[in-house]
Write an enzyme that holds these catalytic residues in place. Structure first.
Site, PDB file in Angstrom:
ATOM      1  N   LYS A   1       0.830  -1.214   0.000  1.00 18.38           N
ATOM      2  CA  LYS A   1       0.000   0.000   0.000  1.00 18.38           C
ATOM      3  C   LYS A   1       0.863   1.261   0.000  1.00 18.38           C
ATOM      4  O   LYS A   1       0.634   2.177  -0.772  1.00 18.38           O
ATOM      5  CB  LYS A   1      -0.918   0.048   1.247  1.00 18.38           C
ATOM      6  CG  LYS A   1      -1.838  -1.138   1.403  1.00 18.38           C
ATOM      7  CD  LYS A   1      -2.769  -0.971   2.587  1.00 18.38           C
ATOM      8  CE  LYS A   1      -2.097  -0.900   3.947  1.00 18.38           C
ATOM      9  NZ  LYS A   1      -1.383  -2.115   4.365  1.00 18.38           N
TER      10      LYS A   1
ATOM     11  N   ARG B   1      -8.798   0.899   9.506  1.00 21.68           N
ATOM     12  CA  ARG B   1      -8.289  -0.437   9.801  1.00 21.68           C
ATOM     13  C   ARG B   1      -9.274  -1.258  10.622  1.00 21.68           C
ATOM     14  O   ARG B   1      -8.992  -2.385  10.983  1.00 21.68           O
ATOM     15  CB  ARG B   1      -6.995  -0.304  10.579  1.00 21.68           C
ATOM     16  CG  ARG B   1      -5.793  -0.832   9.764  1.00 21.68           C
ATOM     17  CD  ARG B   1      -4.596  -0.546  10.534  1.00 21.68           C
ATOM     18  NE  ARG B   1      -3.400  -1.224  10.288  1.00 21.68           N
ATOM     19  CZ  ARG B   1      -2.366  -0.731   9.628  1.00 21.68           C
ATOM     20  NH1 ARG B   1      -2.444   0.406   9.004  1.00 21.68           N
ATOM     21  NH2 ARG B   1      -1.239  -1.393   9.597  1.00 21.68           N
TER      22      ARG B   1
ATOM     23  N   ARG C   1      12.145  -6.360   4.675  1.00 20.58           N
ATOM     24  CA  ARG C   1      12.073  -4.910   4.403  1.00 20.58           C
ATOM     25  C   ARG C   1      13.123  -4.151   5.200  1.00 20.58           C
ATOM     26  O   ARG C   1      13.304  -4.372   6.400  1.00 20.58           O
ATOM     27  CB  ARG C   1      10.682  -4.408   4.775  1.00 20.58           C
ATOM     28  CG  ARG C   1      10.506  -2.921   4.603  1.00 20.58           C
ATOM     29  CD  ARG C   1       9.069  -2.527   4.501  1.00 20.58           C
ATOM     30  NE  ARG C   1       8.314  -2.732   5.733  1.00 20.58           N
ATOM     31  CZ  ARG C   1       7.007  -2.486   5.841  1.00 20.58           C
ATOM     32  NH1 ARG C   1       6.327  -2.076   4.799  1.00 20.58           N
ATOM     33  NH2 ARG C   1       6.393  -2.687   6.977  1.00 20.58           N
TER      34      ARG C   1
ATOM     35  N   ARG D   1      12.411  -1.953  10.594  1.00 25.62           N
ATOM     36  CA  ARG D   1      11.397  -1.443  11.521  1.00 25.62           C
ATOM     37  C   ARG D   1      11.189  -2.439  12.659  1.00 25.62           C
ATOM     38  O   ARG D   1      11.193  -3.646  12.432  1.00 25.62           O
ATOM     39  CB  ARG D   1      10.072  -1.255  10.781  1.00 25.62           C
ATOM     40  CG  ARG D   1       9.954   0.072  10.082  1.00 25.62           C
ATOM     41  CD  ARG D   1       8.755   0.190   9.189  1.00 25.62           C
ATOM     42  NE  ARG D   1       7.492  -0.304   9.732  1.00 25.62           N
ATOM     43  CZ  ARG D   1       6.315  -0.168   9.113  1.00 25.62           C
ATOM     44  NH1 ARG D   1       6.261   0.440   7.945  1.00 25.62           N
ATOM     45  NH2 ARG D   1       5.205  -0.636   9.642  1.00 25.62           N
TER      46      ARG D   1
ATOM     47  N   ARG E   1       0.690  -8.729  13.591  1.00 27.56           N
ATOM     48  CA  ARG E   1       0.082  -7.760  12.661  1.00 27.56           C
ATOM     49  C   ARG E   1      -0.824  -8.463  11.644  1.00 27.56           C
ATOM     50  O   ARG E   1      -1.876  -7.956  11.283  1.00 27.56           O
ATOM     51  CB  ARG E   1       1.179  -6.973  11.941  1.00 27.56           C
ATOM     52  CG  ARG E   1       1.899  -6.014  12.881  1.00 27.56           C
ATOM     53  CD  ARG E   1       3.189  -5.515  12.277  1.00 27.56           C
ATOM     54  NE  ARG E   1       2.994  -4.608  11.170  1.00 27.56           N
ATOM     55  CZ  ARG E   1       3.907  -4.368  10.232  1.00 27.56           C
ATOM     56  NH1 ARG E   1       5.071  -4.988  10.260  1.00 27.56           N
ATOM     57  NH2 ARG E   1       3.655  -3.517   9.273  1.00 27.56           N
TER      58      ARG E   1
HETATM   59  P1  AMP Z   1       1.602   0.549   8.914  1.00 26.33           P
HETATM   60  O1  AMP Z   1       2.791   1.361   8.602  1.00 26.33           O
HETATM   61  O2  AMP Z   1       0.367   1.002   8.198  1.00 26.33           O
HETATM   62  O3  AMP Z   1       1.848  -0.924   8.788  1.00 26.33           O
HETATM   63  O4  AMP Z   1       1.286   0.813  10.471  1.00 26.33           O
HETATM   64  C1  AMP Z   1       2.240   0.521  11.475  1.00 26.33           C
HETATM   65  C2  AMP Z   1       1.532   0.428  12.816  1.00 26.33           C
HETATM   66  O5  AMP Z   1       0.892   1.655  13.124  1.00 26.33           O
HETATM   67  C3  AMP Z   1       0.409  -0.608  12.877  1.00 26.33           C
HETATM   68  O6  AMP Z   1       0.893  -1.909  13.135  1.00 26.33           O
HETATM   69  C4  AMP Z   1      -0.416  -0.059  14.027  1.00 26.33           C
HETATM   70  O7  AMP Z   1       0.206  -0.306  15.269  1.00 26.33           O
HETATM   71  C5  AMP Z   1      -0.341   1.443  13.789  1.00 26.33           C
HETATM   72  N1  AMP Z   1      -1.434   1.883  12.875  1.00 26.33           N
HETATM   73  C6  AMP Z   1      -1.311   2.346  11.611  1.00 26.33           C
HETATM   74  N2  AMP Z   1      -2.494   2.691  11.109  1.00 26.33           N
HETATM   75  C7  AMP Z   1      -3.408   2.463  12.091  1.00 26.33           C
HETATM   76  C8  AMP Z   1      -4.817   2.613  12.174  1.00 26.33           C
HETATM   77  N3  AMP Z   1      -5.536   3.063  11.146  1.00 26.33           N
HETATM   78  N4  AMP Z   1      -5.413   2.282  13.349  1.00 26.33           N
HETATM   79  C9  AMP Z   1      -4.709   1.834  14.401  1.00 26.33           C
HETATM   80  N5  AMP Z   1      -3.377   1.651  14.375  1.00 26.33           N
HETATM   81  C10 AMP Z   1      -2.718   1.967  13.231  1.00 26.33           C
END
Ligand code: AMP
Length: 297
Positions: A14, A89, A128, A161, A172
């Site tokens: 994404k 989410r 990654r 990360r 996740r």
């Molecule tokens: P991402 O970079 O989108 O994979 O997000 C990394 C982390 O940020 C996720 O594993 C969650 O802990 C938090 N996160 C990102 N977007 C959301 C969301 N919309 N709602 C809740 N937590 C989020």
């Protein structure tokens, strides 16, 4: 004008694809993950609250994320469209988002689901590496010779990360299955969902997305073809800890569990919605500068 949500599991691409669309169409990527990482890096009150949940692979509480998204969407560059990446989410976030978009008169145009096999998701996440300086994403399978990022004068170190560590990846993927995946049904019923195969070259994936959004050269023919294709939305049975199981399998080098294939059938709700809506027209290329990223990957 492009007002879209990119939906998909962690590692489905994404963020990478949102950045490509942003650069090409001058529509800002609004990534909840980036906004949160930025808040954590700046040690803001919200960032400090979000940190532990993020490191554990859990969702951050809705009020924190919604506050950040609301604020970001109110900025001038988002008035001409946005690419939401990683938000919503869960069902509550989806409901709040629709209310917010109605308030600001910017209803969603399309939700693109990036469909990627679990085996590929795990390989991508575990492999990654990210540039500390610009957030550019690399894969361990194709690291630069000097193991640094060459962008912006180069020499910047790459890092993994904290939530890309194997034990957190499993969490996740489980969270995606239980909380985010139900949004596929939600947006299918609203007639907004389109499914994109998220594997192959970056260019091929971007091109599929453009076709789905009716932005590409062959968009008119392709979108006609798409509307003729009627396949059934199905979700195969899932186990609660699918992510953990898949990681275990990958570690044993056995064939990994396949992600539930999602074929989307036009539901009657979609057909009605389509009959009411005019066909999506190719978006005009905008001339202003790309928006400054709020955070880094
Ligand atoms: P991402 O970079 O989108 O994979 O997000 C990394 C982390 O940020 C996720 O594993 C969650 O802990 C938090 N996160 C990102 N977007 C959301 C969301 N919309 N709602 C809740 N937590 C989020």
């Amino acid at each position: 004008m492009m007002r879209i949500v990119l939906l998909g599991a962690p590692g489905s691409g994404k963020g990478t694809q949102a950045q490509r669309l942003q650069a090409k169409f001058n529509v800002p990527q609004v990534s909840s993950g980036d906004l949160l990482r930025d808040a954590v890096a700046r040690k803001t009150a919200l960032g400090l609250k979000a940190k532990a949940a993020m490191e554990a692979g859990q969702l951050v509480s809705d009020d924190i994320v919604l506050g950040l998204i609301r604020e970001r969407l109110s900025q001038p560059d988002a008035q001409q469209g946005f690419i939401l990446d990683g938000f919503p989410r869960n069902s509550d976030q989806a409901a709040t988002l629709s209310k917010l978009l109605v308030e600001i008169g910017q209803p969603l145009q399309t939700v693109l689901l990036m469909d990627v096999r679990t085996k590929t998701l795990i390989e991508r996440l575990a492999g990654r590496r990210v540039c500390k300086h610009c957030g550019k994403v690399f894969s361990v399978a194709a690291l630069p010779d000097d193991m640094t990022c060459s962008k912006n004068l180069g020499g910047h170190e790459l890092f993994q990360r904290a939530d890309d560590k194997e034990e957190v990846i499993a969490k996740r993927l489980d969270v995606y299955q239980s909380q985010t995946k139900p949004l596929i049904d939600h947006y299918t019923k609203l007639g907004l969902l389109k499914v994109i195969k998220g594997e192959g070259t970056l260019d091929a994936i971007t091109s599929r997305m453009e076709t789905a959004l009716a932005l590409g050269k062959s968009s008119i023919n392709a979108s006609k073809k798409t509307t003729k294709k009627k396949s059934k939305a199905k979700t195969k049975s899932k186990s609660k800890n699918a992510g953990a199981k898949a990681i275990k399998k990958a570690a044993k080098k056995k064939p990994a569990t396949k992600l539930k294939k999602v074929a989307v059938k036009k539901t009657s709700a979609q057909k009605k919605a389509k009959a009411k809506k005019p066909a999506v027209r190719p978006a005009k290329k905008q001339t202003r500068k790309p928006a400054k990223k709020a955070g880094r990957r």
